[in-house]
Design a protein around this motif. Structure first.
Motif, short mmCIF file in Angstrom:
data_model
loop_
_atom_site.label_atom_id
_atom_site.label_comp_id
_atom_site.label_asym_id
_atom_site.label_seq_id
_atom_site.Cartn_x
_atom_site.Cartn_y
_atom_site.Cartn_z
N SER A 1 -7.98 -0.80 4.10
CA SER A 1 -8.69 -0.70 2.83
C SER A 1 -7.72 -1.02 1.69
O SER A 1 -6.54 -0.69 1.76
CB SER A 1 -9.28 0.70 2.67
OG SER A 1 -8.27 1.68 2.86
N SER B 1 -10.61 4.66 -1.39
CA SER B 1 -10.80 3.24 -1.07
C SER B 1 -11.47 2.50 -2.22
O SER B 1 -12.18 3.09 -3.03
CB SER B 1 -11.65 3.10 0.19
OG SER B 1 -10.96 3.57 1.31
N LYS C 1 0.81 -1.22 0.00
CA LYS C 1 0.00 0.00 0.00
C LYS C 1 0.84 1.27 0.00
O LYS C 1 0.33 2.35 -0.29
CB LYS C 1 -0.88 0.04 1.27
CG LYS C 1 -2.18 -0.69 1.18
CD LYS C 1 -3.01 -0.46 2.45
CE LYS C 1 -3.45 0.96 2.65
NZ LYS C 1 -4.83 1.27 2.31
N ASN D 1 -6.48 -0.09 -1.12
CA ASN D 1 -6.11 0.97 -2.06
C ASN D 1 -4.68 1.38 -1.77
O ASN D 1 -4.19 1.15 -0.67
CB ASN D 1 -7.04 2.19 -1.87
CG ASN D 1 -7.08 2.65 -0.42
OD1 ASN D 1 -7.80 2.06 0.40
ND2 ASN D 1 -6.28 3.65 -0.08
N ARG E 1 2.03 2.31 2.83
CA ARG E 1 1.41 2.89 4.02
C ARG E 1 2.46 3.14 5.08
O ARG E 1 3.31 2.29 5.35
CB ARG E 1 0.38 1.90 4.56
CG ARG E 1 -0.40 2.37 5.81
CD ARG E 1 -1.40 1.28 6.14
NE ARG E 1 -2.22 1.52 7.30
CZ ARG E 1 -3.51 1.84 7.24
NH1 ARG E 1 -4.09 2.01 6.09
NH2 ARG E 1 -4.21 1.97 8.34
MG MG Z 1 -7.84 3.30 4.18
#
Ligand code: MG
Ligand code: TXA
Length: 352
Positions: free
Chosen positions: A141, A149, A50, A143, A52
């Motif tokens: 999520s 999302s 991701k 994405n 992230r």
């Molecule tokens: Mg999210």
């Protein structure tokens, strides 16, 4: 690779999770990018895929309240347990609850916090996968970090297909917006992210709830890191339709309308109508797909309708403000349903 959720593919997905692989699966809110919550290196792959930041914790999905013992630190303090007992009436469903974490839950899942966000999803494919896997699935999520999302298997495939991730296809998500997140400790419970389980519903169950609508300032240790103001953003600039003067609009403008009866005074390059009659559950369900679609059209600006902040309207306005990179503003606070009596609330929620 998109796969229908047959018994065979659910079994295969569970095998992959047990082998430390990442699997994408549908929930009633949005698609999740899942890994075995107790396998730190599998969870690390989710963060990596991701893009992230490691400071943003994941939600842990479990099959039933019996599984709470795996991920939360039991016995819970009495206040938290009483509140949990009340909101558990909304499970399985689009609600995540922040609880003290079991110490054996890898720190990476909760970004080093002493707490864990737990959710029991209601989507049948998610429930079958959880039952087959038999453990807890950490899943943000599905994405790329900071993008909109995913509410269909195709959205997930666009981002993670090239990485060879298995995507269970459960069709378009029924809710279409990420789960409501509530933290149950403190003097009052705190709403960390509005969703389709509404603030009003939670107030009915729990009494007063603290809700700080303003996004956490960039760079500060966030209470719920997903509340950073830059989340859910398409690449195309986006603004409320009533906030821009017609004369100042660029040439290629898209409109995301909440109702069919909406009057237009401009020649839009694209129009998505999210609901025939401003049904806000329908608006929420269709919003992210429309944002993604218009984001691919090379538009200079996307205009979008607005709605009141009652019920799911609060979640819609929250996501729109974030897509606009503003965080949530005082405009939403003004509309917060704070001053209504419990009786009024009960009637409204009962009707909705
Ligand atoms: Mg999210
Ligand atoms: O509907 C949903 O919640 C979806 C589906 C897949 O379950 N998941 C989802 O995950 O939206 P994600 O990672 O996009 O958002 C999770 C949010 C983030 O804002 C994160 O900061 C917050 O949950 N969160 C996770 N653990 C937390 C904790 N211990 N305390 C406070 N916030 C937490």
């Amino acid at each position: 690779m998109i796969t229908a959720p047959t018994n065979d593919s659910i079994r295969e997905a569970a095998v992959q999770l047990s082998a430390g692989k990442v699997v994408a699966f549908p929930t009633e809110t949005v698609y999740g990018l899942g890994a075995d919550a107790f396998n730190a290196s599998a969870v690390a792959k989710v963060f990596e895929l991701k893009g992230r930041p490691a400071t943003n914790p994941l939600i842990v999905h479990i099959a039933s309240v019996e599984d709470l013992a795996k991920v939360a630190l039991l016995p819970l303090p009495l206040t938290i347990e009483e509140r949990l007992w009340k909101v558990s009436a909304l499970w399985p469903g689009p609600l995540s609850v922040v609880l003290p974490a079991a110490p054996q839950l890898p720190a990476i899942v909760r970004a080093g916090l002493p707490t864990v966000a737990v959710r029991i999803p209601s989507h049948s494919a998610a429930r079958r996968l959880l039952a087959e896997f038999g453990g807890a699935i950490a899943a943000p999520s599905a994405n790329i970090s900071n993008y909109v999302s995913a509410t269909t298997a195709q959205h997930v495939e666009e981002a993670f297909g090239p990485a060879g991730i298995m995507v269970l296809d459960g069709g378009p998500c029924r809710v279409g917006m990420e789960s409501t997140i509530i933290s149950l400790d403190g003097e009052n419970p705190r709403l960390l992210r509005p969703g389709s389980v509404s603030l009003e519903q939670l107030q009915l169950l729990l009494g007063p709830i603290d809700f700080r609508i303003s996004a956490d300032p960039e760079g500060s240790p966030a209470i719920s890191p997903g509340r950073l103001s830059s989340h859910y953003a398409p690449r195309t600039p986006i603004a409320f339709a009533d906030s821009v003067e017609r004369e100042r609009l660029p040439q290629r403008v898209g409109l995301i309308a909440f109702s069919e009866q909406r009057l237009h005074s401009f020649d839009y390059a694209a129009i998505d109508t999210l609901s025939s009659c401003a049904d806000y559950d329908e608006v929420a369900r269709n919003l992210f797909a429309a944002m993604r679609r218009q984001d691919r059209l090379g538009l200079e600006l996307i205009l979008v309708d607005r709605c009141g902040a009652a019920g799911i309207g609060l979640a819609i306005m929250d996501r729109l403000k974030r897509a606009m990179g503003q965080g949530a503003s005082a405009a939403i606070v003004d509309q917060l349903p704070r001053t209504r009596s419990q009786g009024e609330l009960r009637r409204e929620v009962g009707n909705g």
